[in-house]
Design a protein around this motif. Structure first.
Motif, mmCIF file in Angstrom:
data_model
loop_
_atom_site.group_PDB
_atom_site.id
_atom_site.type_symbol
_atom_site.label_atom_id
_atom_site.label_comp_id
_atom_site.label_asym_id
_atom_site.label_seq_id
_atom_site.Cartn_x
_atom_site.Cartn_y
_atom_site.Cartn_z
ATOM 1 N N ARG A 51 0.907 -1.145 -0.010
ATOM 2 C CA ARG A 51 0.086 0.171 0.097
ATOM 3 C C ARG A 51 1.065 1.310 0.002
ATOM 4 N N LEU A 52 0.690 2.286 -0.920
ATOM 5 C CA LEU A 52 1.554 3.161 -1.022
ATOM 6 C C LEU A 52 0.726 4.590 -1.384
ATOM 7 N N ALA A 53 0.733 5.630 -0.819
ATOM 8 C CA ALA A 53 0.089 6.763 -1.025
ATOM 9 C C ALA A 53 1.021 7.834 -1.036
ATOM 10 N N LEU A 54 0.907 8.890 -2.037
ATOM 11 C CA LEU A 54 1.729 9.991 -2.260
ATOM 12 C C LEU A 54 0.770 11.097 -2.410
ATOM 13 N N CYS A 55 0.897 12.138 -1.554
ATOM 14 C CA CYS A 55 -0.352 13.152 -1.485
ATOM 15 C C CYS A 55 0.554 14.630 -1.360
ATOM 16 N N GLY A 56 0.154 15.553 -2.172
ATOM 17 C CA GLY A 56 0.673 16.789 -2.151
ATOM 18 C C GLY A 56 2.147 16.756 -2.239
ATOM 19 N N ILE A 57 2.676 16.200 -3.176
ATOM 20 C CA ILE A 57 4.269 15.793 -3.515
ATOM 21 C C ILE A 57 4.484 16.444 -4.768
ATOM 22 N N CYS A 58 5.052 17.709 -4.902
ATOM 23 C CA CYS A 58 5.192 18.451 -6.167
ATOM 24 C C CYS A 58 6.468 17.360 -6.995
ATOM 25 N N THR A 59 7.257 16.900 -6.273
ATOM 26 C CA THR A 59 8.493 16.144 -6.961
ATOM 27 C C THR A 59 8.007 14.914 -7.888
ATOM 28 N N VAL A 60 6.669 14.389 -7.610
ATOM 29 C CA VAL A 60 6.309 13.085 -8.158
ATOM 30 C C VAL A 60 5.651 13.573 -9.468
ATOM 31 N N GLY A 61 6.275 12.959 -10.616
ATOM 32 C CA GLY A 61 5.770 12.950 -12.000
ATOM 33 C C GLY A 61 5.587 11.668 -12.560
ATOM 34 N N ASP A 62 5.505 11.923 -14.108
ATOM 35 C CA ASP A 62 5.142 10.653 -14.767
ATOM 36 C C ASP A 62 6.221 9.874 -14.736
ATOM 37 N N ALA A 63 7.555 10.324 -14.771
ATOM 38 C CA ALA A 63 8.925 9.339 -14.547
ATOM 39 C C ALA A 63 8.814 8.498 -13.312
ATOM 40 N N LYS A 65 -2.414 11.776 -4.826
ATOM 41 C CA LYS A 65 -3.286 13.144 -4.796
ATOM 42 C C LYS A 65 -2.595 14.317 -4.765
ATOM 43 N N GLY A 66 -2.873 15.368 -5.597
ATOM 44 C CA GLY A 66 -2.290 16.526 -5.788
ATOM 45 C C GLY A 66 -0.900 16.212 -6.244
ATOM 46 N N CYS A 67 -0.554 15.637 -7.202
ATOM 47 C CA CYS A 67 0.800 15.270 -7.792
ATOM 48 C C CYS A 67 0.741 15.877 -9.158
ATOM 49 N N LYS A 117 -6.350 4.898 -7.014
ATOM 50 C CA LYS A 117 -7.170 6.044 -6.579
ATOM 51 C C LYS A 117 -6.459 7.496 -6.777
ATOM 52 N N VAL A 118 -6.860 8.076 -7.589
ATOM 53 C CA VAL A 118 -6.221 9.653 -8.042
ATOM 54 C C VAL A 118 -7.058 10.757 -7.849
ATOM 55 N N ARG A 119 -6.574 11.759 -6.995
ATOM 56 C CA ARG A 119 -7.343 12.690 -6.392
ATOM 57 C C ARG A 119 -6.631 14.214 -6.630
ATOM 58 N N LYS A 120 -7.434 15.226 -7.479
ATOM 59 C CA LYS A 120 -6.677 16.317 -7.522
ATOM 60 C C LYS A 120 -5.630 16.502 -8.453
ATOM 61 N N CYS A 121 -5.346 15.545 -9.552
ATOM 62 C CA CYS A 121 -4.487 15.557 -10.373
ATOM 63 C C CYS A 121 -5.076 16.261 -11.757
ATOM 64 N N ILE A 122 -4.893 17.382 -11.953
ATOM 65 C CA ILE A 122 -5.596 18.123 -12.902
ATOM 66 C C ILE A 122 -5.235 17.784 -14.282
ATOM 67 N N SER A 169 -3.620 21.844 -1.505
ATOM 68 C CA SER A 169 -2.981 20.760 -1.786
ATOM 69 C C SER A 169 -2.867 20.529 -3.039
ATOM 70 N N THR A 170 -3.117 21.334 -4.391
ATOM 71 C CA THR A 170 -2.550 21.681 -5.592
ATOM 72 C C THR A 170 -2.071 22.807 -6.046
ATOM 73 N N GLY A 171 -1.760 23.829 -5.055
ATOM 74 C CA GLY A 171 -1.200 24.935 -5.192
ATOM 75 C C GLY A 171 0.124 24.738 -5.928
ATOM 76 N N ASP A 172 1.023 23.657 -5.505
ATOM 77 C CA ASP A 172 2.442 23.509 -6.152
ATOM 78 C C ASP A 172 2.434 22.685 -7.417
ATOM 79 N N VAL A 173 1.210 22.333 -7.986
ATOM 80 C CA VAL A 173 1.281 21.456 -9.194
ATOM 81 C C VAL A 173 0.788 22.123 -10.530
ATOM 82 N N GLY A 174 0.663 23.651 -10.161
ATOM 83 C CA GLY A 174 0.183 24.537 -11.345
ATOM 84 C C GLY A 174 -1.412 24.354 -11.803
ATOM 85 N N ALA A 175 -2.045 24.432 -10.582
ATOM 86 C CA ALA A 175 -3.546 24.216 -10.903
ATOM 87 C C ALA A 175 -4.082 25.290 -11.590
ATOM 88 N N LYS A 176 -5.054 25.100 -12.584
ATOM 89 C CA LYS A 176 -5.852 26.329 -13.236
ATOM 90 C C LYS A 176 -6.580 26.849 -12.461
#
Length: 517
Positions: A357-369, A387-389, A410-415, A447-454
């Motif tokens: 079980r793994l959860a990554l939430c509000g981490i702006c350094t986690v991308g597609d790679a 969430k929020g990545c 589960k994917v949340r707030k990934c625009i 929670s998504t302010g660091d990932v460039g939310a529109k």
């Protein structure tokens, strides 16, 4: 041959007779009481209450086999106690709740309930503001089999809890939340008239939102059988308590520290608990890589690790690298509001091969790679929450062939994730359960302010302009000033800045609980 013609004989109406026969039949009469009680256990409280009014037998069976009971603990409950517990004489789990506007039961009523329910195993008290430490001591003497006590928003302070614990020798679980009472005899050092615990049977202690939480430090230290400790939003410095506890009890299995004053000194004490399996560090800004490295270097049995860095960046790559090196048995990992690099994430997925079980939430350094690396190397992963990545459809698409044991995504707030990838994945992995929210995210959501939310079109209401008369007057000068303020700041009307400013924390406060549901 001279025989008379036969006349047809009419057949009886069997359907009418059967209908009359079964109209008043009671088919439940052939069901044993044990089976009927088992059926009642599958019903909701409302349906079970309705069924108890069908007949006297159902009323009796329901009362004799009701083990859980929740009552409105108002003052007038004392009049109904004899008849109520004559019917429900098998209750083992009792909850007493009272709202803020009503007067709750007092000591006499609670003692009367304890006399009628001597087989109680669990007792929950909420909002019982008329109870005192004397009543709690009397109740504990009657409830010799009680194993779990939960009290919140009660008027008695630490004295009442100590009085209960000292007289209930088999108590194993204690949960205390928002006690209203304050004790004038000190902070519980165990000297003279201080609070002194006499019982050591406690195995689990949970303290939540307490101003005088340090009054329970002697109780925590004296509980030699303690294996679970949860300190949530309790004021004071807890380093000394954790250090002393680790010296006397190295068998702690679970430690939960949330919004408490704990430094690396306290984590050094936690590191002495060699049997530690679950550690939660939630919004503890004074903890750093140094303290967490000490814990993971010594606690090799660690299976669950939850870290909420609160964006302080004091726990980072160094600690995560140590986790990857010394925690091969890790099964659950939750990282919130941190800044791990791709190197530390790669080390985690490579070193913790049993991660489920793994959860990554509000981490702006986690991308597609990084997500593609997780999909390629986490073969045992069963549940994943993002969430929020800054993840896009390309990263989510990697799970079409990666993580063969994945059950829920589960994917949340990934625009940058939309519905196209959901349909594409469903065609390739029909057994995978998706929970993806690809709706527009509000710009002020932290929670998504660091990932460039529109910015959303509804982020600000239309500007409101009010015409102001130029001629001043003494009678309406204050109203004119108010009108001018509305003219200049009308676009902020109706906005609540406190929820917006702190929404980043509200969105991820309960992620440890809800990530894997």
């Amino acid at each position: 041959m001279g025989q008379a013609a036969s006349t047809p004989v009419s057949s009886p109406d069997l359907s009418l007779n059967l209908r009359d026969f079964y109209a008043d039949a009671d088919f439940s009469g052939h069901i044993p009481d044990e089976c009927l009680a088992r059926i009642f256990q599958f019903l909701s409280p409302v349906d079970r209450k309705i069924c108890s009014t069908v007949c006297r037998r159902w009323l009796r069976v329901d009362g004799e086999n009701r083990q859980r009971l929740s009552l409105n603990a108002k003052a007038n409950l004392v009049d109904a106690v004899p008849s109520l517990f004559s019917r429900f004489d098998s209750v083992t789990k009792l909850a007493l709740r009272c709202d803020r506007k009503s007067m709750s039961i007092n000591d006499d009523a609670l003692v009367l309930i304890s006399v009628r329910c001597r087989n109680l195993v669990r007792l929950k008290l909420r909002g019982c503001r008329e109870l005192t430490e004397f009543g709690m001591a009397s109740v504990a003497r009657n409830l010799k089999s009680l194993k779990k006590l939960s009290c919140g928003s009660c008027a008695f302070g630490a004295k009442g809890v100590y009085a209960f614990v000292n007289h209930c020798t088999v108590l194993e679980e204690l949960s205390v939340k928002r006690l209203r009472g304050f004790d004038d005899d000190g902070d519980g050092d165990g000297d003279g008239g201080k609070l002194v615990p006499l019982s050591t049977s406690l195995k689990s202690i949970c303290l939540k939102e307490l101003i005088n939480g340090h009054s329970f430090s002697p109780l925590i230290i004296a509980s030699e059988k303690l294996h679970t400790l949860k300190l949530i939003r309790c004021l004071g410095d807890w380093d000394v308590t954790l250090e002393t506890l680790a010296k006397s009890n190295s068998g702690l299995v679970e430690i939960h520290l949330e919004k408490v004053q704990v430094t690396d000194v306290g984590l050094l004490g936690v590191s002495r608990c060699s049997r530690l399996e679950s550690l939660h560090l939630v919004k503890t800004p004074e903890c750093s890589d140094v303290g967490l490295c000490e814990v993971v270097d010594r606690c090799h049995m660690l299976k669950k690790l939850h870290i909420d860095g609160w964006r302080t960046n004091r726990i980072g790559d160094c600690a995560l690298m140590s986790v990857a090196k010394h925690c091969p048995n890790l099964q659950e990992l939750v990282l919130i509001a941190m800044y791990p690099s791709s190197l530390s994430l790669a080390a985690l997925v490579s070193g913790c091969q049993g991660l489920e079980r793994l959860a990554l939430c509000g981490i702006c350094t986690v991308g597609d790679a990084e997500i593609e690396g997780i999909a390629a190397k986490c073969g045992a992963l069963k549940k994943l929450c993002i969430k929020g990545c800054p993840v896009s459809n390309a990263g989510i698409a990697a799970f079409a062939s990666g993580c063969p044991n994945l059950v829920k995504l589960k994917v949340r707030k990934c625009i940058r994730v939309n519905g196209e990838v959901v349909e594409w994945l469903r065609e390739r992995r029909s057994s995978l359960v998706f929970s993806i929210d690809y709706s527009e995210v509000e710009a002020l959501d932290g929670s998504t302010g660091d990932v460039g939310a529109k910015e959303s079109s509804t982020a600000f209401p239309p500007t409101q302009v009010t015409m102001v008369d130029d001629a001043p007057s003494s009678s309406n000068s204050s109203s004119n000033r108010l009108s001018m303020i509305r003219t200049k700041f009308g676009f902020l009307a109706g906005r609540s800045f406190v929820p917006c400013a702190f929404r980043r924390w509200a969105n991820i406060d309960d992620i440890s609980v809800t990530s894997f549901r």
